[in-house]
Design an enzyme around this catalytic site. Sequence first.
Site, PDB file in Angstrom:
ATOM      1  N   TYR A   1       0.872  -1.242  -0.008  1.00  0.00           N
ATOM      2  CA  TYR A   1      -0.130   0.004  -0.009  1.00  0.00           C
ATOM      3  C   TYR A   1       0.892   1.150   0.071  1.00  0.00           C
ATOM      4  CZ  TYR A   1      -3.193   3.594   1.737  1.00  0.00           C
ATOM      5  OH  TYR A   1      -3.884   4.741   1.933  1.00  0.00           O
TER       6      TYR A   1
ATOM      7  N   GLU B   1     -11.676   5.465   5.551  1.00  0.00           N
ATOM      8  CA  GLU B   1     -11.020   6.187   6.356  1.00  0.00           C
ATOM      9  C   GLU B   1     -11.911   6.565   7.417  1.00  0.00           C
ATOM     10  OE1 GLU B   1      -7.731   6.953   6.659  1.00  0.00           O
ATOM     11  OE2 GLU B   1      -7.194   7.221   4.647  1.00  0.00           O
TER      12      GLU B   1
ATOM     13  N   TRP C   1      -4.893   1.242  10.754  1.00  0.00           N
ATOM     14  CA  TRP C   1      -4.958   1.127   9.348  1.00  0.00           C
ATOM     15  C   TRP C   1      -4.865  -0.150   8.516  1.00  0.00           C
ATOM     16  CZ3 TRP C   1      -7.961   3.442   6.062  1.00  0.00           C
ATOM     17  CH2 TRP C   1      -7.807   3.207   4.447  1.00  0.00           C
TER      18      TRP C   1
END
Length: 208
Positions: A27, A49, A57
């Site tokens: 990512y 988000e 995350w």
Amino acid sequence: MTDISSPGEDGMTRCPWCGSDPLYRDYHDREWGVPVHDDRRLFEMLVLEGAQAGLSWLTILRKREQYRRAFAGFAIDRVAAFTDTDRGRLMTDAGIVRNRLKIDSAIRNARGVLTIQEEFGSFAAYLWRFVDGRPIDNAWRTMTEIPARTGQSEAMSRDLKKRGFNFVGSTVCYALMQSVGMVNDHLVDCFRYEEIQQMRLASNRQTD
């Protein structure tokens, strides 16, 4: 986690936040900070988000493919049309964060995006207004220098809330800005910093 970039076992110097997890590194290496102007991708990142609030995350990244399946590939019009039956389905889906408020906000925000598209032509045109249409190229050397929010994210948060969006606090908005390349917050020693910078310069030339 260290505060500065350092070479990994592959010899590449990366921002320290991505650690050694292959998914997290991928990512970081391929996606984080790349300018995004596609409405579906922007909506996906807005939902993810918001889902992250209170979680890591990496947890959300591991659930990302299931989110795509559960939320119709983040097709905005389809999510906006979700019914109570869909809400019930999502609440039983162990592959996503089963938080009713977060699920409801994803549907509510999809409807908000449709309204924004009618007003501005696209969700991208609306969001990129907050950085005057061009990525902000920062130059951080340590993680502690990177802000959790900025004036731009505060303005975005306020405006989205006025439009009825949920889970769009200033910190969430800044994380969104980082992830979709509205700002380049790779540390300057990270190998991606210069690559993203070149994308920014190319984007600026296209708008000149």
